[in-house]
Design a protein around this motif. Structure first.
Motif: not given
Length: 578
Positions: A224-228, A134-140, A211-219
């Motif tokens: 929460v600093v970004s999203a995966s 699956d495509a995996i994208i990280g963004k702030d 189809g998308l699943t979006v999760s918060p990324v924490r420091d």
């Protein structure tokens, strides 16, 4: 010097002072704790004690360092390990610094186990991201792309170099910008957005269903600093769904697909026409909607049993089933069930066939057969009556005769006609128009013959009869043969009113063979008796009729008496149809 000692002992890293012979001169508290030794166990010992044995070349490295001492900073790219007193190894960084013109060396040892664990974990995660299908994208939180794996390159057409640093908005169609904003509000609140379906734009401008699943990324502080974002291409699934729908629509039968709880998920146009509902009226409804009210109460139990052991159940499995249309009318159906395993759980596909026309045709056929059966019964009844009339005519003619030989001929003819009439009587009284219960027939015929010729009951009949069914084409000649054998025994085996017995047996040693035997305990066969060459009418009939049924007959001495045996082949019975 005291101040230096205080700093040495208070240092957070392990610190050792080693002389030019490799002997440990000093060790601070951190070093003792790191390696698990007491000071008295370490001071004066070779520094090689703290190096795993698999690094046997360490002494050579130390000698070369002593020959040319220099400061070596930590993180020099070497993969180094220390060994504790208990033998356990751990990764370390080591800084070397010469003291007192190279006579001694200060060794600063830092345990990097946690740092290595984090590094290895990051490498593992990076490998997972790189190899994910699956495509995996990280963004702030502002939407700037920071991570872009190879599957994202394949899906959207942008290389990692082209995508990283750009805003995620390059993938969002204009009419879905607000959707993305709502998703990011939920991410900022720390909420995970489970799989949802949407549309994104590729580099070439084409749109793709995803189809998308979006999760918060924490420091480290939990902020929460970004999203995966995990993105999977739904194009193949949509194509398969369209093909499945086309197959569903092309099926000749009504197709209804329900989930394991019996809720209808899909219905084709044939189902709409058959039951009178639009597809929109069926979707989301319990499948019991399509069956008569009297079956709805217990159907969930049947459905639960099927779900516990799903299997293909073909049409025509012997169940009497009915459907109910929207207008409340009922109609007979055949139903096949097939389990379908999907990502969202088991579905059950039902193929439903309206068999109203077949039932009407079957009824017409059964009615016609019943008519023919009644007609055939009437034919057998009339034939039996006609034969009875013929037998009566023989009897009447016999009464006007005085010649004993002619009386005997008339009596024998009467018996033969009666034996044939009894076959038709058996068929008339039977449930089957095609077969005679020959055991019952043989018993009745033998008793009738004995009663006819033995007026004073001096001959006793015993039987051993297995159930054997014969067609009329076999039963008539066999009945005539039995008539000749029993009549001959009654008339000749017990002269002058002598008491005796006749035993009649019928058996079927295998499905294709039947054996009929008549045994008497009378006077036995006369001298010179030749069953194959005798000229009497009775023997002539036996020979001719035996050939007709493709059988074999024999007369044998029985000590006392005579045994007559007829062996014949019985055609296999046709299986019942229905």
């Amino acid at each position: 010097m005291q101040e230096y000692r205080h700093i040495f002992d208070a240092a957070p890293d392990g610190m050792l002072v080693v002389d030019h012979d490799g002997l440990i001169v000093q060790a601070n508290a951190a070093a003792l704790a790191l390696f698990g030794y007491g000071a008295d166990e370490l001071i004066g010992k070779q520094v090689d004690l703290l190096v795993p044995r698999r690094f046997g070349a360490h002494a050579g490295h130390r000698d070369r360092y002593v020959a040319a001492p220099r400061t070596r900073e930590m993180g020099g790219g070497l993969s180094l390990f220390g060994q504790r007193k208990d033998g356990g190894e751990f990764p370390v960084d080591v800084m070397l610094s010469p003291l007192e013109q190279g006579e001694r060396v200060l060794c600063v040892v830092r345990d990097i186990s946690e740092r290595k664990r984090i590094h290895d974990e990051r490498a593992r995660l990076a490998a997972i991201i790189e190899s994910a299908t699956d495509a995996i994208i990280g963004k702030d939180l502002d939407g700037t792309i920071q991570v872009w794996n190879p599957s994202a390159e394949l899906l959207f057409g942008y290389t990692a170099a082209e995508a990283i640093g750009r805003n995620i908005a390059m993938l969002i169609p204009e009419d879905l910008v607000e959707e993305e904003a709502r998703i990011m509000l939920r991410i900022r609140a720390g909420e995970r957005v489970e799989s949802y379906e949407s549309v994104r734009r590729r580099k070439d401008g084409s749109l793709v269903e995803v189809g998308l699943t979006v999760s918060p990324v924490r420091d480290a502080n939990g902020e929460v600093v970004s999203a995966s974002k995990i993105v999977n291409d739904l194009s193949h699934r949509r194509r398969m769904e369209r093909q499945f729908r086309q197959l569903l629509e092309s099926a000749p039968d009504a197709m209804v697909i329900a989930d394991a709880s019996g809720v209808i998920q899909l219905a084709n146009s044939q189902a709409e026409r058959m039951f009178g509902y639009a597809a929109a009226e069926l979707i989301g409804q319990p499948v019991e909607l399509l069956m008569p009210q009297r079956f709805r109460g217990r159907h969930p139990g049947h459905r639960k049993d099927y779900a516990s052991a799903p299997r293909v159940r073909p049409m025509g499995s012997g169940l009497e089933l009915f459907g109910q249309r929207k207008d409340g009318s009922e109609f007979p159906i055949e139903l096949s069930l097939s389990p379908l395993e999907t990502d969202s759980g088991m579905l059950v596909s039902s193929a439903i066939r309206d068999i109203s026309e077949r039932k009407r045709a079957e009824k017409l056929t059964l009615d016609s057969l019943h008519e023919k059966e009644m007609l055939l019964k009437e034919v057998h009844h009339r034939v039996k009556n006609n034969l009875a009339v013929i037998a009566s005519l023989f009897y009447l003619q016999q009464r006007d005769l005085s010649d004993p030989d002619m009386i005997r001929v008339m009596q024998e003819s009467q018996d033969r006609v009666r034996s044939m009439a009894m076959v038709h009587e058996s068929l008339y009284n039977s449930d089957s128009m095609a077969e005679v219960d020959f055991a019952d027939y043989a018993d009745n015929l033998a008793r009738q013959l004995i009663d006819s010729y033995s007026r004073d009951d001096h001959i006793r009949l015993t039987t051993t009869l297995e159930p054997v069914s014969m067609s009329i084409n076999t039963a008539v000649p066999c009945g005539l043969i039995l008539n000749e054998i029993v009549a001959n025994a009654v008339k000749h085996a017990f002269p002058d009113g002598r008491a005796g017995s006749i035993h009649l047996s019928l058996s079927q040693p295998d499905p294709r063979t039947c054996v009929l035997e008549v045994r008497d305990d009378g006077t036995g066969l006369p001298d010179g008796f030749d069953p194959a060459g005798g000229h009497s009418l009775g023997l002539h009939l036996i020979r001719s009729l035996t050939r007709q049924v493709d059988g074999a007959y024999e007369f044998l001495p029985a000590s006392p008496g005579t045994l007559a045996r007829l062996t014949l082949h019985v055609p296999p019975r046709k299986p019942a149809t229905g």
